[in-house]
Design a protein around this motif. Structure first.
Motif, mmCIF file in Angstrom:
data_model
loop_
_atom_site.group_PDB
_atom_site.id
_atom_site.type_symbol
_atom_site.label_atom_id
_atom_site.label_comp_id
_atom_site.label_asym_id
_atom_site.label_seq_id
_atom_site.Cartn_x
_atom_site.Cartn_y
_atom_site.Cartn_z
ATOM 1 N N ILE A 90 0.860 -1.186 0.000
ATOM 2 C CA ILE A 90 0.000 0.000 0.000
ATOM 3 C C ILE A 90 0.895 1.234 0.000
ATOM 4 N N TRP A 91 0.419 2.272 -0.671
ATOM 5 C CA TRP A 91 1.218 3.487 -0.813
ATOM 6 C C TRP A 91 0.323 4.690 -0.528
ATOM 7 N N ILE A 92 0.507 5.266 0.651
ATOM 8 C CA ILE A 92 -0.220 6.465 1.054
ATOM 9 C C ILE A 92 0.688 7.664 0.790
ATOM 10 N N SER A 97 4.911 15.450 -0.484
ATOM 11 C CA SER A 97 6.217 14.786 -0.352
ATOM 12 C C SER A 97 6.245 13.753 0.768
ATOM 13 N N PHE A 98 5.108 13.523 1.421
ATOM 14 C CA PHE A 98 5.056 12.596 2.553
ATOM 15 C C PHE A 98 4.500 11.247 2.097
ATOM 16 N N ASN A 99 5.193 10.184 2.493
ATOM 17 C CA ASN A 99 4.816 8.843 2.068
ATOM 18 C C ASN A 99 4.666 7.904 3.262
ATOM 19 N N LYS A 143 0.149 2.467 -7.246
ATOM 20 C CA LYS A 143 -0.385 3.819 -7.355
ATOM 21 C C LYS A 143 -0.577 4.405 -5.960
ATOM 22 N N ALA A 144 -0.182 5.653 -5.807
ATOM 23 C CA ALA A 144 -0.334 6.326 -4.521
ATOM 24 C C ALA A 144 -1.792 6.717 -4.306
#
Length: 257
Positions: free
Chosen positions: A66-68, A72-74, A135-136
């Motif tokens: 998962i990509w939150i 610029s914050f991940n 995908k974010a």
């Protein structure tokens, strides 16, 4: 879940990162959806079958799972504690990681929070997601998709680490065959569940059936040294090994104690 504390570092000559779950008291009364993810994370850590470093890189902090993202914050399944307040929706400030009483794991001394905005038991898992370009998002994770992605990546990583050399493949041949077969059966069962439940309607029990499939996986319930009966062979059995047994560090093969 009350006052949980889990701390693991592989008991071998392999020099591994340390991942410690910090004590906390669960106060939410209806947290079952996110708790199944928390429970699975703790189960993988407790299994001691894959090095903590590999668990972290391949599952806990990997955009494939998962990509939150917010500017610029991940964040991923884990997010660094000092940036979690930046990972919230822009319209209504819904936090992706719990702002109060967070679920905290200490990774080599640095605090990470487990994602807690998890819902959509009605959405069926996408078995193709790990093979797609990540995908974010900046929205709640879908629990069935997340559970399957974690389980699938665990099996993939375990098999990959068991096969680091021809010597390892030969020594682990029976174990590899068993794990590959169980993994294939799991994927087939989830695929059939997807077909049967169509859109996983509100009154359906797809989520519960998926949890049963995961709970019945022999590998996830194993520890190094556990003997598993191989039902594909009337007199066969499998001894479960830690996958980091043949990982090389500083040019030397590491043997588990």
């Amino acid at each position: 879940m009350t006052n949980i504390h889990v701390c693991t570092a592989q008991e071998s000559q392999y020099v591994d990162m340390e991942i410690c779950k910090q004590p906390r008291t669960e106060v939410a009364k209806k947290a079952t959806t996110r708790m199944v993810v928390e429970s699975l994370v703790d189960q993988l850590l407790a299994s001691n079958l894959i090095s903590n470093e590999r668990l972290f890189d391949q599952i806990f902090y990997n955009k494939d799972i998962i990509w939150i993202q917010n500017e610029s914050f991940n964040g991923h399944l884990f997010a660094k504690a000092n940036i979690t307040d930046q990972l919230k929706t822009k319209t209504n400030d819904f936090m992706m990681y719990m702002p109060t009483n967070p679920i905290v794991y200490e990774v080599n001394g640095e605090h990470y929070h487990l994602i807690t905005r998890i819902d959509s038991t009605r959405a069926k898992p996408n078995l193709e997601r790990l093979s797609q370009v990540p995908k974010a998002i900046l929205s709640a994770a879908r629990v069935n998709d997340l559970l399957c992605s974690i389980v699938m990546r665990f099996y993939e990583t375990y098999l990959e680490d068991l096969s680091t050399s021809d010597e390892a493949k030969q020594e682990n041949a029976k174990l590899i065959n068993f794990v590959e077969r169980e993994f294939k059966q799991f994927l087939q069962a989830v695929s059939e569940l997807n077909d049967y439940h169509l859109n996983w309607h509100p009154r359906g029990n797809g989520h519960e059936l998926l949890l049963e499939l995961i709970d019945n996986l022999q590998l996830l319930k194993s520890r190094p040294g556990k003997v598993i009966i191989d039902f594909s062979n009337a007199h066969g059995y499998i001894v479960v090994e830690p996958s980091y047994r043949f990982i090389k560090q500083d040019g030397e093969t590491v043997q588990a104690l």
